[in-house]
Design a protein around this motif. Structure first.
Motif, PDB file in Angstrom:
ATOM      1  N   ASP A   1      -0.055  -6.327  -9.054  1.00 35.54           N
ATOM      2  CA  ASP A   1      -2.046  -6.222  -8.631  1.00 35.54           C
ATOM      3  C   ASP A   1      -2.432  -4.431  -8.197  1.00 35.54           C
ATOM      4  OD1 ASP A   1      -2.279  -8.870  -9.527  1.00 35.54           O
ATOM      5  OD2 ASP A   1      -2.492  -9.867  -7.292  1.00 35.54           O
ATOM      6  N   ALA A   2      -1.735  -4.768  -6.993  1.00 35.71           N
ATOM      7  CA  ALA A   2      -2.521  -2.920  -6.021  1.00 35.71           C
ATOM      8  C   ALA A   2      -2.115  -2.100  -7.648  1.00 35.71           C
ATOM      9  CB  ALA A   2      -0.913  -3.159  -5.406  1.00 35.71           C
ATOM     10  N   ILE A   3      -0.893  -2.510  -8.493  1.00 37.32           N
ATOM     11  CA  ILE A   3      -0.101  -0.918 -10.100  1.00 37.32           C
ATOM     12  C   ILE A   3      -1.524  -0.926 -10.818  1.00 37.32           C
ATOM     13  CG2 ILE A   3       0.895  -0.421 -10.966  1.00 37.32           C
ATOM     14  CD1 ILE A   3       2.937  -1.031  -9.632  1.00 37.32           C
ATOM     15  N   ASP A   4      -1.485  -2.530 -11.007  1.00 37.75           N
ATOM     16  CA  ASP A   4      -2.785  -2.312 -11.837  1.00 37.75           C
ATOM     17  C   ASP A   4      -4.176  -2.140 -11.454  1.00 37.75           C
ATOM     18  OD1 ASP A   4      -3.808  -3.665 -14.539  1.00 37.75           O
ATOM     19  OD2 ASP A   4      -4.239  -5.272 -13.831  1.00 37.75           O
ATOM     20  N   GLY A   5      -4.237  -2.477 -10.242  1.00 39.94           N
ATOM     21  CA  GLY A   5      -5.478  -2.225  -9.614  1.00 39.94           C
ATOM     22  C   GLY A   5      -6.159  -0.365  -9.659  1.00 39.94           C
ATOM     23  N   ALA A   6      -4.778   0.134  -9.417  1.00 38.28           N
ATOM     24  CA  ALA A   6      -5.097   1.924  -9.275  1.00 38.28           C
ATOM     25  C   ALA A   6      -4.836   2.187 -10.774  1.00 38.28           C
ATOM     26  CB  ALA A   6      -3.662   1.949  -8.573  1.00 38.28           C
ATOM     27  N   GLY A   7      -4.386   1.685 -11.925  1.00 32.18           N
ATOM     28  CA  GLY A   7      -4.363   1.857 -12.581  1.00 32.18           C
ATOM     29  C   GLY A   7      -3.834   3.060 -13.427  1.00 32.18           C
ATOM     30  N   LEU A   8      -2.311   2.343 -12.588  1.00 28.71           N
ATOM     31  CA  LEU A   8      -1.262   3.087 -12.833  1.00 28.71           C
ATOM     32  C   LEU A   8      -0.286   2.812 -13.758  1.00 28.71           C
ATOM     33  CD1 LEU A   8       0.348   3.280  -9.166  1.00 28.71           C
ATOM     34  CD2 LEU A   8      -0.508   5.459 -10.035  1.00 28.71           C
ATOM     35  N   ARG A   9       0.052   3.611 -14.773  1.00 29.28           N
ATOM     36  CA  ARG A   9       0.242   3.259 -16.256  1.00 29.28           C
ATOM     37  C   ARG A   9       1.403   4.019 -16.470  1.00 29.28           C
ATOM     38  NH1 ARG A   9      -2.590  -0.088 -15.550  1.00 29.28           N
ATOM     39  NH2 ARG A   9      -4.098  -0.474 -16.108  1.00 29.28           N
ATOM     40  N   LYS A  10       2.605   3.714 -16.006  1.00 29.44           N
ATOM     41  CA  LYS A  10       4.269   3.799 -16.302  1.00 29.44           C
ATOM     42  C   LYS A  10       4.794   2.863 -17.029  1.00 29.44           C
ATOM     43  CE  LYS A  10       3.879   7.235 -12.174  1.00 29.44           C
ATOM     44  NZ  LYS A  10       3.955   7.872 -13.417  1.00 29.44           N
ATOM     45  N   ARG A  11       6.349   3.208 -17.028  1.00 26.89           N
ATOM     46  CA  ARG A  11       7.570   2.600 -17.516  1.00 26.89           C
ATOM     47  C   ARG A  11       8.842   1.940 -16.125  1.00 26.89           C
ATOM     48  NH1 ARG A  11       9.921   3.860 -23.264  1.00 26.89           N
ATOM     49  NH2 ARG A  11       9.604   6.275 -22.170  1.00 26.89           N
TER      50      ARG A  11
ATOM     51  N   GLU B   1       5.378  11.789 -11.118  1.00 28.74           N
ATOM     52  CA  GLU B   1       4.668  12.917 -12.689  1.00 28.74           C
ATOM     53  C   GLU B   1       5.560  11.962 -13.383  1.00 28.74           C
ATOM     54  OE1 GLU B   1       5.153  16.612 -12.292  1.00 28.74           O
ATOM     55  OE2 GLU B   1       3.865  17.156  -9.846  1.00 28.74           O
ATOM     56  N   GLU B   2       6.492  11.299 -13.439  1.00 30.60           N
ATOM     57  CA  GLU B   2       7.788  11.401 -14.115  1.00 30.60           C
ATOM     58  C   GLU B   2       6.566   9.778 -14.874  1.00 30.60           C
ATOM     59  OE1 GLU B   2       9.977  13.898 -12.033  1.00 30.60           O
ATOM     60  OE2 GLU B   2       8.906  12.049 -12.133  1.00 30.60           O
ATOM     61  N   PRO B   3       6.833   9.629 -16.486  1.00 36.60           N
ATOM     62  CA  PRO B   3       6.394   8.134 -16.893  1.00 36.60           C
ATOM     63  C   PRO B   3       7.249   7.363 -16.408  1.00 36.60           C
ATOM     64  CG  PRO B   3       7.448   9.584 -18.160  1.00 36.60           C
ATOM     65  CD  PRO B   3       7.504  10.657 -17.238  1.00 36.60           C
ATOM     66  N   ASN B   4       8.829   7.296 -16.518  1.00 36.14           N
ATOM     67  CA  ASN B   4       9.781   5.922 -15.707  1.00 36.14           C
ATOM     68  C   ASN B   4      10.369   6.465 -15.171  1.00 36.14           C
ATOM     69  OD1 ASN B   4       9.966   5.482 -18.679  1.00 36.14           O
ATOM     70  ND2 ASN B   4      10.407   7.829 -19.290  1.00 36.14           N
TER      71      ASN B   4
ATOM     72  N   ALA C   1       0.840  -1.381   0.381  1.00 35.71           N
ATOM     73  CA  ALA C   1      -0.239  -0.271  -0.105  1.00 35.71           C
ATOM     74  C   ALA C   1       1.002   0.908  -0.218  1.00 35.71           C
ATOM     75  CB  ALA C   1      -1.211   0.177   0.800  1.00 35.71           C
ATOM     76  N   SER C   2       1.471   1.244   0.500  1.00 36.41           N
ATOM     77  CA  SER C   2       2.782   2.234   0.834  1.00 36.41           C
ATOM     78  C   SER C   2       3.711   2.626  -0.862  1.00 36.41           C
ATOM     79  CB  SER C   2       4.129   2.602   2.417  1.00 36.41           C
ATOM     80  OG  SER C   2       4.640   1.424   1.209  1.00 36.41           O
ATOM     81  N   VAL C   3       4.079   1.726  -1.346  1.00 36.83           N
ATOM     82  CA  VAL C   3       4.826   1.867  -2.366  1.00 36.83           C
ATOM     83  C   VAL C   3       3.688   2.264  -3.194  1.00 36.83           C
ATOM     84  CG1 VAL C   3       5.640   0.729  -4.407  1.00 36.83           C
ATOM     85  CG2 VAL C   3       6.498  -0.099  -2.091  1.00 36.83           C
ATOM     86  N   VAL C   4       2.174   1.613  -3.349  1.00 36.63           N
ATOM     87  CA  VAL C   4       1.361   2.571  -4.761  1.00 36.63           C
ATOM     88  C   VAL C   4       1.031   3.933  -3.903  1.00 36.63           C
ATOM     89  CG1 VAL C   4      -0.958   2.476  -5.227  1.00 36.63           C
ATOM     90  CG2 VAL C   4       0.351  -0.458  -4.533  1.00 36.63           C
ATOM     91  N   ASP C   5       1.046   4.326  -2.918  1.00 36.38           N
ATOM     92  CA  ASP C   5       0.538   4.857  -2.628  1.00 36.38           C
ATOM     93  C   ASP C   5       1.594   5.866  -2.783  1.00 36.38           C
ATOM     94  OD1 ASP C   5      -1.646   4.517  -1.203  1.00 36.38           O
ATOM     95  OD2 ASP C   5      -0.602   4.946   0.677  1.00 36.38           O
ATOM     96  N   GLU C   6       2.568   5.766  -3.228  1.00 39.31           N
ATOM     97  CA  GLU C   6       3.933   6.714  -3.322  1.00 39.31           C
ATOM     98  C   GLU C   6       4.038   6.859  -5.117  1.00 39.31           C
ATOM     99  OE1 GLU C   6       9.483   7.505  -3.215  1.00 39.31           O
ATOM    100  OE2 GLU C   6       7.823   6.418  -1.533  1.00 39.31           O
ATOM    101  N   LEU C   7       4.150   6.240  -6.138  1.00 45.27           N
ATOM    102  CA  LEU C   7       3.904   5.888  -6.766  1.00 45.27           C
ATOM    103  C   LEU C   7       2.608   6.116  -7.402  1.00 45.27           C
ATOM    104  CD1 LEU C   7       4.157   1.991  -7.762  1.00 45.27           C
ATOM    105  CD2 LEU C   7       5.645   4.109  -8.702  1.00 45.27           C
ATOM    106  N   LYS C   8       1.790   6.868  -7.132  1.00 47.03           N
ATOM    107  CA  LYS C   8       0.810   7.981  -7.275  1.00 47.03           C
ATOM    108  C   LYS C   8       1.137   9.402  -7.959  1.00 47.03           C
ATOM    109  CE  LYS C   8      -3.328   4.947  -5.775  1.00 47.03           C
ATOM    110  NZ  LYS C   8      -3.907   5.060  -4.283  1.00 47.03           N
ATOM    111  N   GLY C   9       1.889   9.580  -6.825  1.00 44.24           N
ATOM    112  CA  GLY C   9       2.465  10.651  -6.385  1.00 44.24           C
ATOM    113  C   GLY C   9       3.717  11.110  -7.066  1.00 44.24           C
TER     114      GLY C   9
END
Length: 453
Positions: free
Chosen positions: A252-262, A229-232, A219-227
């Motif tokens: 699974d959590a990244i996919d569920g959060a709809g995060l789209r990055k490389r 801005e970079e695409p990579n 959960a903490s990793v996904v929350d940080e990824l949401k903030g």
């Protein structure tokens, strides 16, 4: 209090053009200090000009420096210059080398050495400095004493990773477009774990944590990824895929959060082979590039390094990742005992693997490693700037000039020209010419490297 955090430049500015990751450790430090109400600035000396101007503008009460082994003399000089500007300035050094060899910073110009995790230590240092209290009560410090041995306080256990603040990336906002790794630019970095479950004898990352593998929650990793801005995004874990279940849940959590990055991360060949379904899942959510430390071309040499993988696993891992459409960035260590035949065998091995991108580092006994303890007496130099994985700090079997000539051949002959062209094409039309110029500069540098050792 005003706290200035400084990331030093490399001894050779050319190395800062090969890759440049954001100073994530300093962003962690800054976040903790700001939570306590301090004013913080990060000075990235790889990209900025005069530290003296920054000092006069910001007027810090505390300066924090970080250093790998190759930065030791650089940060000592920075500390001395800052002390000349203000003898009352509190100068603190931390980072990798400070943790494994704190005594190397027992010098004029530095007041405190942070040994181990620095976020909580620096928060306490700032609080004690503000209150005028004695630093000896703070765990995980080296107290510099002119003319005497450094005084080490009680060791500090590592703070649980979920208890650390989220790195404050606003502190590097003016530079974020400049952080990159090869063709991935702009590039953010994130740390989801610390330490490694393997025991390679050339690595100091697992000894630093006492052999423990520390993890953040999904959960903490996904929350940080949401903030971010970079695409990579670069996962700068010492080894990202050690905990397969956690990384499966994170995907699974990244996919569920709809995060789209490389994504770009480190993985061992044996992990790829034993858990192929994990990489299928990560490929679906954006994994684009995997860094694998191959290290050598024979099982016997891999055994000497206590690497814990086999040549067969190397082959299977590369084949599997490439079948998934992932870019494999493989790195090999060039042992100083190489003869001509060993360079030829390494080149043939790389060709057989049909790698897309390859890098090389000279086997280096870094302080804090088992290899350093085993071979310290063999070192031909103790100049810290040369512990950069490019210079040979152990005796070479071949004449030094020939050793580097064959090192250069590895870069120019290990990959077929067609693959080199495809790799360069990833940089795009705007950056490809700069990359060609960099390759030319690096070639000239390698040709002269033997003169610096």
């Amino acid at each position: 209090m005003n706290v200035l955090l400084i990331h030093p430049p490399s001894a050779n500015p050319l190395l800062d053009k090969v890759y440049m990751h954001e100073p994530l450790a300093l962003e962690y430090l800054g976040a903790g200090l700001k939570e306590d109400g301090h004013e913080v600035e990060i000075f990235d000396a790889r990209l900025e000009g005069s530290i003296e101007k920054a000092y006069h503008r910001f007027r810090p009460d505390i300066v924090g420096l970080t250093a790998f082994t190759s930065h030791v003399r650089i940060v000592k000089a920075m500390a001395e210059n800052l002390k000349r500007l203000d003898p009352d300035l509190l100068v603190v050094i931390g980072g990798h080398h400070a943790t494994v060899s704190p005594e190397d910073f027992n010098v004029h110009g530095i007041d405190l050495v942070v040994v181990g995790e620095g976020v909580q230590a620096l928060r306490e240092i700032a609080r004690f400095a503000e209150a005028g209290e004695n630093f000896s009560a703070i765990r995980g410090l080296g107290l510099v004493r002119a003319g005497a041995e450094i005084l080490l306080t009680e060791a500090r256990p590592y703070t649980p990773l979920d208890a650390l603040p989220v790195p404050d990336r606003s502190l590097t906002r003016r530079h974020r477009k400049h952080y990159f790794s090869e063709w991935l630019q702009p590039l953010a970095s994130i740390r989801t774990s610390l330490g490694c479950t393997s025991r390679c004898n050339f690595c100091a990352l697992w000894p630093i944590t006492g052999g423990k593998y520390l993890r953040r929650s999904v959960a903490s990793v996904v929350d940080e990824l949401k903030g971010i801005e970079e695409p990579n995004v670069f996962f700068c874990d010492d080894e990202s895929m050690c905990d397969v279940r956690r990384m499966d849940a994170l995907a699974d959590a990244i996919d569920g959060a709809g995060l789209r990055k490389r994504y770009f991360l480190y993985a061992r060949a044996d992990t790829v082979v034993s858990c192929p379904e994990l990489f299928i899942k990560w490929r679906k959510i954006g994994l684009a590039q995997v860094f694998i430390g191959m290290e050598s071309f024979s099982d016997e040499r891999l055994g000497r390094l206590n690497k814990g993988i086999s040549i067969a696993q190397q082959r299977n891992a590369v084949r599997y990742l490439q079948d998934l459409g992932l870019i494999v960035y493989a790195n090999f260590m060039v042992d100083t005992d190489f003869e001509k035949e060993d360079f030829a065998r390494l080149t043939a091995h790389i060709r057989e693997l049909e790698l897309q991108h390859v890098g090389f580092s000279v086997l280096t006994p870094l302080p804090g490693t088992e290899l350093y303890r085993q071979r310290r007496r063999e070192l031909v130099t103790e100049n810290p700037e040369l512990f950069d994985m490019v210079h040979a700090v152990l005796p070479t079997r071949l004449p030094l000039s020939e050793f580097y000539s064959r090192m250069l051949d590895l870069y120019t002959k290990s990959l077929p020209l067609s693959q080199t062209v495809r790799s360069l094409a990833r940089f795009g039309p705007l950056r490809i010419w700069k990359q060609l110029a960099l390759l030319s500069s690096f070639s000239r540098y390698l040709k002269k490297a033997h003169l610096e050792t």
